[in-house]
Design a protein around this motif. Structure first.
Motif, PDB file in Angstrom:
ATOM      1  N   ALA A  32       0.831  -1.207   0.000  1.00 35.86           N
ATOM      2  CA  ALA A  32       0.000   0.000   0.000  1.00 35.86           C
ATOM      3  C   ALA A  32       0.863   1.253   0.000  1.00 35.86           C
ATOM      4  CB  ALA A  32      -0.938  -0.016   1.203  1.00 35.86           C
ATOM      5  N   ALA A  33       1.956   1.251   0.770  1.00 32.33           N
ATOM      6  CA  ALA A  33       2.849   2.407   0.804  1.00 32.33           C
ATOM      7  C   ALA A  33       3.450   2.661  -0.564  1.00 32.33           C
ATOM      8  CB  ALA A  33       3.952   2.187   1.840  1.00 32.33           C
ATOM      9  N   ALA A  34       3.799   1.588  -1.283  1.00 30.31           N
ATOM     10  CA  ALA A  34       4.361   1.727  -2.626  1.00 30.31           C
ATOM     11  C   ALA A  34       3.339   2.312  -3.595  1.00 30.31           C
ATOM     12  CB  ALA A  34       4.854   0.372  -3.130  1.00 30.31           C
ATOM     13  N   VAL A  35       2.084   1.884  -3.467  1.00 29.66           N
ATOM     14  CA  VAL A  35       1.025   2.433  -4.330  1.00 29.66           C
ATOM     15  C   VAL A  35       0.888   3.931  -4.111  1.00 29.66           C
ATOM     16  CG1 VAL A  35      -1.453   2.439  -4.793  1.00 29.66           C
ATOM     17  CG2 VAL A  35      -0.253   0.258  -4.455  1.00 29.66           C
ATOM     18  N   VAL A  36       0.817   4.335  -2.835  1.00 29.74           N
ATOM     19  CA  VAL A  36       0.653   5.755  -2.518  1.00 29.74           C
ATOM     20  C   VAL A  36       1.866   6.558  -2.977  1.00 29.74           C
ATOM     21  CG1 VAL A  36       0.421   7.412  -0.632  1.00 29.74           C
ATOM     22  CG2 VAL A  36      -0.889   5.282  -0.583  1.00 29.74           C
ATOM     23  N   ALA A  37       3.070   6.026  -2.735  1.00 28.93           N
ATOM     24  CA  ALA A  37       4.296   6.752  -3.062  1.00 28.93           C
ATOM     25  C   ALA A  37       4.573   6.792  -4.561  1.00 28.93           C
ATOM     26  CB  ALA A  37       5.480   6.120  -2.344  1.00 28.93           C
ATOM     27  N   SER A  38       3.880   5.986  -5.340  1.00 28.57           N
ATOM     28  CA  SER A  38       4.091   5.981  -6.790  1.00 28.57           C
ATOM     29  C   SER A  38       3.719   7.309  -7.425  1.00 28.57           C
ATOM     30  CB  SER A  38       3.277   4.857  -7.441  1.00 28.57           C
ATOM     31  OG  SER A  38       1.874   5.157  -7.413  1.00 28.57           O
ATOM     32  N   GLY A  39       2.815   8.042  -6.769  1.00 32.45           N
ATOM     33  CA  GLY A  39       2.375   9.318  -7.309  1.00 32.45           C
ATOM     34  C   GLY A  39       1.354   9.201  -8.419  1.00 32.45           C
ATOM     35  N   LEU A  40       0.866   7.986  -8.670  1.00 39.48           N
ATOM     36  CA  LEU A  40      -0.076   7.762  -9.760  1.00 39.48           C
ATOM     37  C   LEU A  40      -1.520   8.004  -9.363  1.00 39.48           C
ATOM     38  CD1 LEU A  40       1.478   4.484 -11.254  1.00 39.48           C
ATOM     39  CD2 LEU A  40       1.739   6.832 -12.096  1.00 39.48           C
ATOM     40  N   PHE A  41      -1.760   8.125  -8.055  1.00 39.68           N
ATOM     41  CA  PHE A  41      -3.139   8.222  -7.585  1.00 39.68           C
ATOM     42  C   PHE A  41      -3.327   9.456  -6.725  1.00 39.68           C
ATOM     43  CE2 PHE A  41      -1.930   3.773  -8.119  1.00 39.68           C
ATOM     44  CZ  PHE A  41      -2.882   3.355  -9.047  1.00 39.68           C
ATOM     45  N   ASP A  42      -4.499  10.045  -6.839  1.00 44.87           N
ATOM     46  CA  ASP A  42      -4.836  11.247  -6.082  1.00 44.87           C
ATOM     47  C   ASP A  42      -4.862  10.928  -4.586  1.00 44.87           C
ATOM     48  OD1 ASP A  42      -5.890  13.567  -5.011  1.00 44.87           O
ATOM     49  OD2 ASP A  42      -7.436  13.794  -6.559  1.00 44.87           O
ATOM     50  N   LYS A  43      -4.203  11.790  -3.804  1.00 46.70           N
ATOM     51  CA  LYS A  43      -4.169  11.595  -2.351  1.00 46.70           C
ATOM     52  C   LYS A  43      -5.574  11.612  -1.758  1.00 46.70           C
ATOM     53  CE  LYS A  43      -2.005  14.815  -0.174  1.00 46.70           C
ATOM     54  NZ  LYS A  43      -0.833  15.591   0.270  1.00 46.70           N
ATOM     55  N   ALA A  44      -6.460  12.381  -2.325  1.00 51.67           N
ATOM     56  CA  ALA A  44      -7.830  12.444  -1.827  1.00 51.67           C
ATOM     57  C   ALA A  44      -8.547  11.111  -1.999  1.00 51.67           C
ATOM     58  CB  ALA A  44      -8.604  13.552  -2.541  1.00 51.67           C
ATOM     59  N   ALA A  45      -8.076  10.286  -2.946  1.00 50.37           N
ATOM     60  CA  ALA A  45      -8.699   8.990  -3.186  1.00 50.37           C
ATOM     61  C   ALA A  45      -8.134   7.913  -2.270  1.00 50.37           C
ATOM     62  CB  ALA A  45      -8.521   8.583  -4.643  1.00 50.37           C
ATOM     63  N   THR A  46      -6.845   7.988  -1.963  1.00 48.25           N
ATOM     64  CA  THR A  46      -6.192   6.930  -1.189  1.00 48.25           C
ATOM     65  C   THR A  46      -6.110   7.221   0.304  1.00 48.25           C
ATOM     66  OG1 THR A  46      -4.008   7.909  -1.577  1.00 48.25           O
ATOM     67  CG2 THR A  46      -4.777   6.255  -3.165  1.00 48.25           C
ATOM     68  N   CYS A  47      -6.352   8.471   0.698  1.00 45.81           N
ATOM     69  CA  CYS A  47      -6.154   8.862   2.097  1.00 45.81           C
ATOM     70  C   CYS A  47      -7.385   9.550   2.676  1.00 45.81           C
ATOM     71  CB  CYS A  47      -4.963   9.826   2.233  1.00 45.81           C
ATOM     72  SG  CYS A  47      -3.400   9.164   1.654  1.00 45.81           S
ATOM     73  N   ASN A  48      -7.479   9.509   3.990  1.00 43.40           N
ATOM     74  CA  ASN A  48      -8.482  10.268   4.732  1.00 43.40           C
ATOM     75  C   ASN A  48      -7.784  11.386   5.491  1.00 43.40           C
ATOM     76  OD1 ASN A  48     -10.594   8.381   4.037  1.00 43.40           O
ATOM     77  ND2 ASN A  48      -9.761   7.012   5.600  1.00 43.40           N
ATOM     78  N   ARG A  53      -8.948   0.716   0.597  1.00 45.71           N
ATOM     79  CA  ARG A  53      -9.371   1.521  -0.556  1.00 45.71           C
ATOM     80  C   ARG A  53      -8.205   1.729  -1.518  1.00 45.71           C
ATOM     81  NH1 ARG A  53     -11.701   6.235   1.805  1.00 45.71           N
ATOM     82  NH2 ARG A  53      -9.911   7.553   1.258  1.00 45.71           N
ATOM     83  N   THR A  54      -7.015   1.950  -0.974  1.00 46.28           N
ATOM     84  CA  THR A  54      -5.841   2.161  -1.818  1.00 46.28           C
ATOM     85  C   THR A  54      -5.559   0.940  -2.687  1.00 46.28           C
ATOM     86  OG1 THR A  54      -4.808   3.727  -0.290  1.00 46.28           O
ATOM     87  CG2 THR A  54      -3.338   2.519  -1.765  1.00 46.28           C
ATOM     88  N   LEU A  55      -5.595  -0.240  -2.083  1.00 46.26           N
ATOM     89  CA  LEU A  55      -5.310  -1.456  -2.837  1.00 46.26           C
ATOM     90  C   LEU A  55      -6.406  -1.762  -3.853  1.00 46.26           C
ATOM     91  CD1 LEU A  55      -3.830  -3.715  -0.016  1.00 46.26           C
ATOM     92  CD2 LEU A  55      -2.619  -2.366  -1.732  1.00 46.26           C
ATOM     93  N   GLU A  56      -7.648  -1.439  -3.508  1.00 49.78           N
ATOM     94  CA  GLU A  56      -8.747  -1.652  -4.463  1.00 49.78           C
ATOM     95  C   GLU A  56      -8.592  -0.727  -5.667  1.00 49.78           C
ATOM     96  OE1 GLU A  56     -12.212  -1.027  -2.118  1.00 49.78           O
ATOM     97  OE2 GLU A  56     -12.033  -2.935  -1.042  1.00 49.78           O
ATOM     98  N   ILE A  57      -8.254   0.536  -5.412  1.00 48.05           N
ATOM     99  CA  ILE A  57      -8.047   1.492  -6.511  1.00 48.05           C
ATOM    100  C   ILE A  57      -6.894   1.036  -7.399  1.00 48.05           C
ATOM    101  CG2 ILE A  57      -7.276   3.842  -7.047  1.00 48.05           C
ATOM    102  CD1 ILE A  57      -8.805   4.761  -4.546  1.00 48.05           C
ATOM    103  N   ALA A  58      -5.806   0.593  -6.775  1.00 48.31           N
ATOM    104  CA  ALA A  58      -4.646   0.144  -7.542  1.00 48.31           C
ATOM    105  C   ALA A  58      -4.982  -1.090  -8.374  1.00 48.31           C
ATOM    106  CB  ALA A  58      -3.497  -0.159  -6.585  1.00 48.31           C
ATOM    107  N   GLN A  59      -5.726  -2.009  -7.793  1.00 46.81           N
ATOM    108  CA  GLN A  59      -6.093  -3.231  -8.525  1.00 46.81           C
ATOM    109  C   GLN A  59      -6.969  -2.908  -9.726  1.00 46.81           C
ATOM    110  OE1 GLN A  59      -9.400  -4.851  -8.430  1.00 46.81           O
ATOM    111  NE2 GLN A  59      -8.646  -6.416  -9.832  1.00 46.81           N
ATOM    112  N   LYS A  60      -7.953  -2.035  -9.528  1.00 46.27           N
ATOM    113  CA  LYS A  60      -8.855  -1.673 -10.625  1.00 46.27           C
ATOM    114  C   LYS A  60      -8.149  -0.862 -11.707  1.00 46.27           C
ATOM    115  CE  LYS A  60     -12.937  -1.762  -7.648  1.00 46.27           C
ATOM    116  NZ  LYS A  60     -13.992  -0.970  -6.966  1.00 46.27           N
TER     117      LYS A  60
END
Length: 332
Positions: free
Chosen positions: A150-166, A318-325
């Motif tokens: 999950a940390a790697a997904v977030v740190a990749s910079g490919l996804f909006d922080k508002a989507a992966t974080c609260n 949520r982060t892993l689901e977004i990354a998988q999709k």
């Protein structure tokens, strides 16, 4: 270059509640193993640089040495060159250094107290907390491998922080106009007037509890509120309860294995950014996320405010689901 930071607190899970309750023990050798799993998983998902907080147990050094010996280390791992105090300031210094180095996510191993220290200085970097403390509400019991992914997904910079974080709430404690400290989960006012052991556990001394979130699945003083009212992190409210005779009595788990009758005299929801004034009639102390921190004298005027100024906390599922999709894990 994708980068993450790891803060592993060697002191987490070693407070007085180990003596008065039947809490889970995660020793420092297991923290070394968790750090190794974070490194191994994150490097497979594209993390090239990892910064680890230096500490008195050498958790980072031991993890790196083991992986080097096993010839499993691919990422460039650096233990931060920093002075050590063997206290909460180490986590704060490490957080600031990691943000300066531009990490995309900070993974913490600790309890509510560890993450409160991080939250006092963290700016916009996403925080992924793993529970290795005692009464944990803020961090989760999550496998290190999953946390590393999950940390790697977030740190990749490919996804909006508002989507992966609260964006978390926090309790701000003011004396006069000065912000003196914060809490992520609860602020508890006790009649005890000494610090002694930092952790607070005796409900008989408690007069007031302020919370940002509360749920009956939690352990600790926030659970007292949770057995009265469920407040999620996404709800734009907090709560205040005053303990004492004259109201209703509930059962709540105030520590692992310890369920007590609690008398709630007064309960009210607190809106975000709403000020609650507490005028101290006696000496006491304010515990923040389970640790005694702020002495109170008779006549003190203390202001409590709940805001959305807390950290960006990674929502792992949520982060892993977004990354998988998004086919992040598909390799060609």
């Amino acid at each position: 270059m994708s980068k993450i930071g790891i803060i592993a607190n060697p002191a987490s899970g070693k407070d007085i509640r180990r003596l008065v309750a039947h809490a889970t023990i995660i020793d420092n050798n297991e923290k070394v193993n968790i750090v190794k799993r974070i490194i191994l998983a994150s490097q497979e998902l594209g993390i090239e640089k990892i910064y680890i907080m230096a500490d008195t147990f050498n958790i980072g050094y031991k993890a790196v040495n083991d992986l080097v010996y096993l010839k499993q280390l691919k990422a460039d791992v650096q233990i931060l060159d920093m002075p050590l105090t063997a206290g909460f300031r180490d986590s704060m210094v490490a957080t600031s250094m990691m943000e300066e180095k531009g990490v995309g996510c900070i993974v913490s191993l600790g309890g509510d107290g560890t993450n409160r220290a991080i939250a006092k200085v963290i700016k916009d970097t996403p925080l992924l907390p793993i529970s290795t403390g005692t009464n944990n509400v803020y961090p989760s019991m999550i496998e290190g491998t999953v946390a590393g992914i999950a940390a790697a997904v977030v740190a990749s910079g490919l996804f909006d922080k508002a989507a992966t974080c609260n964006k978390n709430k926090r309790i701000e404690v003011y004396k006069g106009r000065e912000l003196v400290d914060i809490a992520l989960i609860d602020a508890v006012i006790s009649r005890e007037s000494f610090v002694g052991a930092k952790a607070i556990w005796d409900q008989e001394s408690i007069t007031d509890i302020f919370v940002t979130r509360a749920h009956p699945a939690s352990i600790g003083f926030s659970s007292i509120v949770g057995y009265k009212e469920i407040i999620d992190d996404g709800d734009d409210v907090g709560a205040h309860v005053q303990l004492g005779a004259g109201g209703e009595t509930i059962l709540a788990p105030i520590a692992p294995g310890i369920v007590r009758k609690i008398n709630i005299k007064k309960f009210n929801l607190l809106k975000l950014d709403e000020d609650y004034i507490y005028n101290a009639e006696n000496r006491g102390i304010i515990a923040l996320d389970g640790e005694r921190e702020i002495p109170v004298r008779a006549g003190d005027c203390i202001l409590f405010r709940i805001s959305r100024n807390g950290p960006y906390q990674v929502d792992i599922r949520r982060t892993l689901e977004i990354a998988q999709k998004s086919n992040f894990f598909r390799k060609v």
